[in-house]
Design an enzyme around this catalytic site. Structure first.
Site, PDB file in Angstrom:
ATOM      1  N   TYR A 124      19.684   2.848  -8.677  1.00  0.00           N
ATOM      2  CA  TYR A 124      18.231   2.628  -8.498  1.00  0.00           C
ATOM      3  C   TYR A 124      17.882   1.160  -8.789  1.00  0.00           C
ATOM      4  CZ  TYR A 124      13.196   3.179  -9.406  1.00  0.00           C
ATOM      5  OH  TYR A 124      11.824   3.045  -9.408  1.00  0.00           O
ATOM      6  N   ALA A 125      18.390   0.638  -9.913  1.00  0.00           N
ATOM      7  CA  ALA A 125      18.092  -0.754 -10.263  1.00  0.00           C
ATOM      8  C   ALA A 125      18.719  -1.703  -9.244  1.00  0.00           C
ATOM      9  CB  ALA A 125      18.600  -1.071 -11.672  1.00  0.00           C
TER      10      ALA A 125
HETATM   11  N1  LIG Z   1       6.627   5.728 -11.695  1.00  0.00           N
HETATM   12  C1  LIG Z   1       7.229   4.693 -12.248  1.00  0.00           C
HETATM   13  O1  LIG Z   1       7.383   4.612 -13.479  1.00  0.00           O
HETATM   14  C2  LIG Z   1       7.719   3.561 -11.388  1.00  0.00           C
HETATM   15  C3  LIG Z   1       8.139   2.390 -12.037  1.00  0.00           C
HETATM   16  C4  LIG Z   1       8.589   1.330 -11.279  1.00  0.00           C
HETATM   17  C5  LIG Z   1       8.620   1.432  -9.910  1.00  0.00           C
HETATM   18  N2  LIG Z   1       8.218   2.578  -9.310  1.00  0.00           N
HETATM   19  C6  LIG Z   1       8.294   2.621  -7.854  1.00  0.00           C
HETATM   20  O2  LIG Z   1       6.998   2.846  -7.338  1.00  0.00           O
HETATM   21  C7  LIG Z   1       7.089   3.577  -6.123  1.00  0.00           C
HETATM   22  C8  LIG Z   1       6.215   4.812  -6.209  1.00  0.00           C
HETATM   23  O3  LIG Z   1       6.647   5.573  -7.320  1.00  0.00           O
HETATM   24  P1  LIG Z   1       5.843   6.858  -7.845  1.00  0.00           P
HETATM   25  O4  LIG Z   1       6.161   6.964  -9.275  1.00  0.00           O
HETATM   26  O5  LIG Z   1       4.437   6.804  -7.391  1.00  0.00           O
HETATM   27  O6  LIG Z   1       6.644   8.009  -7.079  1.00  0.00           O
HETATM   28  P2  LIG Z   1       6.236   9.513  -6.706  1.00  0.00           P
HETATM   29  O7  LIG Z   1       5.038   9.945  -7.475  1.00  0.00           O
HETATM   30  O8  LIG Z   1       7.496  10.271  -6.826  1.00  0.00           O
HETATM   31  O9  LIG Z   1       5.802   9.387  -5.164  1.00  0.00           O
HETATM   32  C9  LIG Z   1       6.775   8.964  -4.246  1.00  0.00           C
HETATM   33  C10 LIG Z   1       6.119   8.682  -2.913  1.00  0.00           C
HETATM   34  O10 LIG Z   1       7.150   8.251  -2.014  1.00  0.00           O
HETATM   35  C11 LIG Z   1       7.276   9.189  -0.947  1.00  0.00           C
HETATM   36  N3  LIG Z   1       8.690   9.407  -0.664  1.00  0.00           N
HETATM   37  C12 LIG Z   1       9.657   9.854  -1.515  1.00  0.00           C
HETATM   38  N4  LIG Z   1      10.835   9.940  -0.868  1.00  0.00           N
HETATM   39  C13 LIG Z   1      10.601   9.559   0.407  1.00  0.00           C
HETATM   40  C14 LIG Z   1      11.422   9.458   1.555  1.00  0.00           C
HETATM   41  N5  LIG Z   1      12.733   9.794   1.539  1.00  0.00           N
HETATM   42  N6  LIG Z   1      10.855   9.030   2.706  1.00  0.00           N
HETATM   43  C15 LIG Z   1       9.542   8.691   2.752  1.00  0.00           C
HETATM   44  N7  LIG Z   1       8.710   8.787   1.710  1.00  0.00           N
HETATM   45  C16 LIG Z   1       9.242   9.211   0.540  1.00  0.00           C
HETATM   46  C17 LIG Z   1       6.630  10.482  -1.418  1.00  0.00           C
HETATM   47  O11 LIG Z   1       6.174  11.211  -0.282  1.00  0.00           O
HETATM   48  P3  LIG Z   1       5.874  12.826  -0.350  1.00  0.00           P
HETATM   49  O12 LIG Z   1       5.135  13.056  -1.631  1.00  0.00           O
HETATM   50  O13 LIG Z   1       5.017  13.112   0.848  1.00  0.00           O
HETATM   51  O14 LIG Z   1       7.180  13.508  -0.307  1.00  0.00           O
HETATM   52  C18 LIG Z   1       5.504   9.936  -2.296  1.00  0.00           C
HETATM   53  O15 LIG Z   1       4.399   9.552  -1.502  1.00  0.00           O
HETATM   54  C19 LIG Z   1       8.566   3.897  -5.919  1.00  0.00           C
HETATM   55  O16 LIG Z   1       9.137   2.937  -5.058  1.00  0.00           O
HETATM   56  C20 LIG Z   1       9.137   3.748  -7.316  1.00  0.00           C
HETATM   57  O17 LIG Z   1      10.502   3.437  -7.283  1.00  0.00           O
HETATM   58  C21 LIG Z   1       7.769   3.645 -10.009  1.00  0.00           C
END
Ligand SMILES: NC(=O)c1ccc[n+]([C@@H]2O[C@H](COP(=O)([O-])OP(=O)(O)OC[C@H]3O[C@@H](n4cnc5c(N)ncnc54)[C@H](OP(=O)(O)O)[C@@H]3O)[C@@H](O)[C@H]2O)c1
Length: 247
Positions: free
Chosen positions: A156-157
Site C-alpha cells: 500500500y505504501a
Molecule cells: N482513511 C484513511 O485513513 C486514509 C488515509 C490516507 C489515505 N487514504 C486514501 O484516501 C482514499 C479514500 O479513502 P477512504 O478512507 O475514503 O476509503 P473508503 O471509505 O474505503 O472508500 C473508498 C472509495 O474508493 C472506491 N473504490 C474502492 N475500490 C475501488 C476499485 N477497485 N475501483 C473503483 N473504486 C474503488 C469505493 O467505491 P465503492 O464504495 O462504490 O465500492 C469508495 O468510493 C484512498 O485512496 C485511501 O488510500 C485514506
C-alpha cells in the site's frame, strides 16, 4: 441558477466519490458550486444519495480501478454531460496490509495494481479535456504512509509513494498546458477503510498523532478543495494533512 451560471460552473471528476473521503470532497465541491462526476464501484446507492442531495450538481458514474475502459467512459460521461472538465480528484483506492514475508507475491502486486492502474488510466483519459479547462488541476490522494513508511504496508505504501513520484513528474509534464498537479497525503482518517484497524493499533496511532486523534473526512476534503480550486501557485506539491503523525 440560470443557463449561463450552469455553463460557467467548474466541473470536477472525483474517483471513489461514493463514500469516505471522496464523498466529503464531492459535497465540499458542490457547496462551492461545482458540478461533480462522482464515481462508485459497488455503492451506487451512496453516489445516488449524493446526487439527490445536490440536484443537477452530482452525476454518479461507475468506475473500476481494474478496468481502463471505465476510466475512459467516466471522463466521457462528464464531458458529454457538462461540456468540459476542469478538475480531477484521484481518490479511489483500497488498503490491504500484511508484512512482506507473510504476503503472497500475487496478492502484493495486486495492491499495487489496484491503487495505481485506474488512477493512471483516469489521469490519461482526462488530460486531453483538462487542457481546455479553466484553471485545470489534478489532485492525487496518496497517504502519509507513502512518505514515511509503515510496517505491514509495503505494498500500500509502495503504491502511495508511486503516486507521489507520478504526480510530481506529471506536474512537470503538463505545466506548459496550464495544468496543476498536486498530491494530498492524509494521515489516519475515520472511514470504512480504517474501521478495519484493530482497537489496540488505533490507540497506538492516536498516541503517535500529535493532535491525538484520527482526522475527519471533512478536514481532508477542505485540503483537497484547496489544492483543486484555490492553490493556483502550487504544482508538484505534497500536502500532508495528518494531525502531525509524521512529525
Ligand atoms: N482513511 C484513511 O485513513 C486514509 C488515509 C490516507 C489515505 N487514504 C486514501 O484516501 C482514499 C479514500 O479513502 P477512504 O478512507 O475514503 O476509503 P473508503 O471509505 O474505503 O472508500 C473508498 C472509495 O474508493 C472506491 N473504490 C474502492 N475500490 C475501488 C476499485 N477497485 N475501483 C473503483 N473504486 C474503488 C469505493 O467505491 P465503492 O464504495 O462504490 O465500492 C469508495 O468510493 C484512498 O485512496 C485511501 O488510500 C485514506
Amino acid at each position: 441558477m440560470n443557463e449561463n451560471d450552469h455553463d460557467a460552473a467548474r466541473v470536477a471528476l472525483v474517483s471513489g466519490g461514493s463514500r469516505g473521503i471522496g464523498a466529503a470532497v464531492t459535497t465540499a465541491l458542490t457547496q462551492r458550486g461545482c458540478r461533480v462526476g462522482c464515481t462508485y464501484r459497488t455503492r451506487r446507492e451512496d453516489a445516488e444519495k449524493l446526487a439527490a442531495d445536490a440536484p443537477e450538481q452530482v452525476l454518479p458514474i461507475r468506475f473500476d480501478l481494474h478496468d481502463d475502459t471505465t476510466a475512459l467512459t467516466a471522463v466521457e460521461r462528464v464531458v458529454s454531460h457538462w461540456g468540459h472538465l476542469d478538475s480531477l480528484v484521484l481518490n479511489a483506492g483500497q488498503w490491504s496490509g500484511g508484512r512482506l514475508v507473510e504476503t503472497d507475491p500475487d496478492a502484493w502486486w495486486s495492491v499495487i495494481e489496484t491503487n495505481l492502474r485506474g488512477t493512471v488510466a483516469l489521469a490519461r483519459a482526462a488530460l486531453p479535456h483538462l487542457v481546455h479547462g479553466t484553471s485545470p488541476s489534478i489532485v492525487l490522494v496518496s497517504s502519509v504512509v507513502g512518505l514515511i513508511g509503515h510496517a505491514g504496508d509495503t505494498a500500500y505504501a509502495g503504491a502511495k509513494s508511486a503516486m507521489i513520484g507520478f504526480g510530481r513528474s506529471l506536474a512537470k509534464e503538463v505545466a506548459r498546458d496550464g495544468i496543476r498537479v498536486n498530491v494530498l497525503a492524509p494521515g489516519f482518517v475515520t472511514t470504512d477503510m480504517t474501521d478495519a484497524v484493530p482497537v489496540s493499533a488505533r490507540r497506538r496511532i492516536e498516541r503517535e498523532t500529535v493532535l491525538g486523534r484520527f482526522g475527519t473526512v471533512e478536514e481532508i476534503a477542505k485540503a483537497a478543495v484547496f489544492l483543486s480550486e484555490d492553490a493556483t501557485f502550487c504544482t508538484g506539491s505534497v500536502l500532508t494533512v495528518d494531525g502531525g503523525w509524521a512529525l
